[in-house]
Motif scaffolding. Structure first.
Motif, PDB file in Angstrom:
ATOM      1  N   GLU A   1      -3.882   0.811  11.467  1.00  0.00           N
ATOM      2  CA  GLU A   1      -3.763   0.713  10.011  1.00  0.00           C
ATOM      3  C   GLU A   1      -4.760  -0.308   9.480  1.00  0.00           C
ATOM      4  N   ALA A   2      -5.312  -0.036   8.316  1.00  0.00           N
ATOM      5  CA  ALA A   2      -6.253  -0.959   7.677  1.00  0.00           C
ATOM      6  C   ALA A   2      -5.524  -2.060   6.911  1.00  0.00           C
ATOM      7  N   CYS A   3      -4.194  -2.065   6.999  1.00  0.00           N
ATOM      8  CA  CYS A   3      -3.405  -3.113   6.360  1.00  0.00           C
ATOM      9  C   CYS A   3      -2.308  -3.563   7.321  1.00  0.00           C
ATOM     10  N   HIS A   4      -1.631  -4.659   7.002  1.00  0.00           N
ATOM     11  CA  HIS A   4      -0.540  -5.165   7.821  1.00  0.00           C
ATOM     12  C   HIS A   4       0.647  -4.204   7.722  1.00  0.00           C
ATOM     13  N   SER A   5       1.485  -4.169   8.754  1.00  0.00           N
ATOM     14  CA  SER A   5       2.652  -3.286   8.763  1.00  0.00           C
ATOM     15  C   SER A   5       3.882  -4.043   9.227  1.00  0.00           C
TER      16      SER A   5
ATOM     17  N   ASP B   1      -1.162  -5.575   2.106  1.00  0.00           N
ATOM     18  CA  ASP B   1      -2.327  -6.434   2.267  1.00  0.00           C
ATOM     19  C   ASP B   1      -2.310  -7.441   1.133  1.00  0.00           C
TER      20      ASP B   1
ATOM     21  N   GLN C   1       0.828  -1.204   0.000  1.00  0.00           N
ATOM     22  CA  GLN C   1       0.000   0.000   0.000  1.00  0.00           C
ATOM     23  C   GLN C   1       0.865   1.258   0.000  1.00  0.00           C
TER      24      GLN C   1
ATOM     25  N   LYS D   1      -3.089  -6.036  10.563  1.00  0.00           N
ATOM     26  CA  LYS D   1      -4.015  -4.953  10.222  1.00  0.00           C
ATOM     27  C   LYS D   1      -5.089  -4.797  11.289  1.00  0.00           C
ATOM     28  N   ASN D   2      -5.617  -3.591  11.375  1.00  0.00           N
ATOM     29  CA  ASN D   2      -6.672  -3.228  12.327  1.00  0.00           C
ATOM     30  C   ASN D   2      -6.258  -3.406  13.787  1.00  0.00           C
TER      31      ASN D   2
ATOM     32  N   HIS E   1       3.585  -1.012   4.529  1.00  0.00           N
ATOM     33  CA  HIS E   1       2.188  -1.362   4.803  1.00  0.00           C
ATOM     34  C   HIS E   1       1.675  -2.160   3.607  1.00  0.00           C
TER      35      HIS E   1
END
Length: 94
Positions: free
Chosen positions: A28-32, A84, A13, A62-63, A82
C-alpha cells in the motif's frame, strides 16, 4: 515502534470491512491498520509472521509488502483503514 506527530490529522484514504478465506499479498502507498473482527489471520510483514485473532490490531507502514492469510479452515473478518498525512512524510518519525 512507530511515532507520528499529533499536530496533523491523518487523511483517511479508504476504509472497509471484509470477510475472506483467501490469501492476499499487496503493498500500500499509505499506512494501514487492520482490526480483526472475527477469526484468525496470519500477517507476513517483511518476512516476519504475526498471528492476529479477534480483537487484535495490526499496523503496517506504507510501502511495506505484506501478505494476509486466514489461519485454518475458517473465514477471517477484518476492518481495514488506510491513511496518510497531508504534510511532508519526513516530519513523521518511524
Amino acid at each position: 515502534m512507530y511515532k507520528f506527530s499529533c499536530n496533523e490529522i491523518p487523511n483517511i484514504q479508504r476504509y472497509y470491512s471484509i470477510t475472506r478465506k483467501s490469501t492476499w499479498q499487496t503493498v500500500e502507498a499509505c499506512h494501514s491498520i487492520f482490526y480483526i473482527k472475527k477469526g484468525k489471520c496470519l500477517f507476513d510483514i517483511n518476512n516476519v509472521k504475526y498471528c492476529a485473532s479477534e480483537g487484535d490490531f495490526i499496523f503496517i507502514p506504507k510501502n511495506t509488502i505484506h501478505t494476509r492469510s486466514p489461519l485454518g479452515d475458517e473465514f477471517c473478518s477484518i476492518v481495514g483503514i488506510h491513511f496518510d498525512f497531508d504534510g511532508n512524510p519526513s516530519e513523521n518519525t518511524v
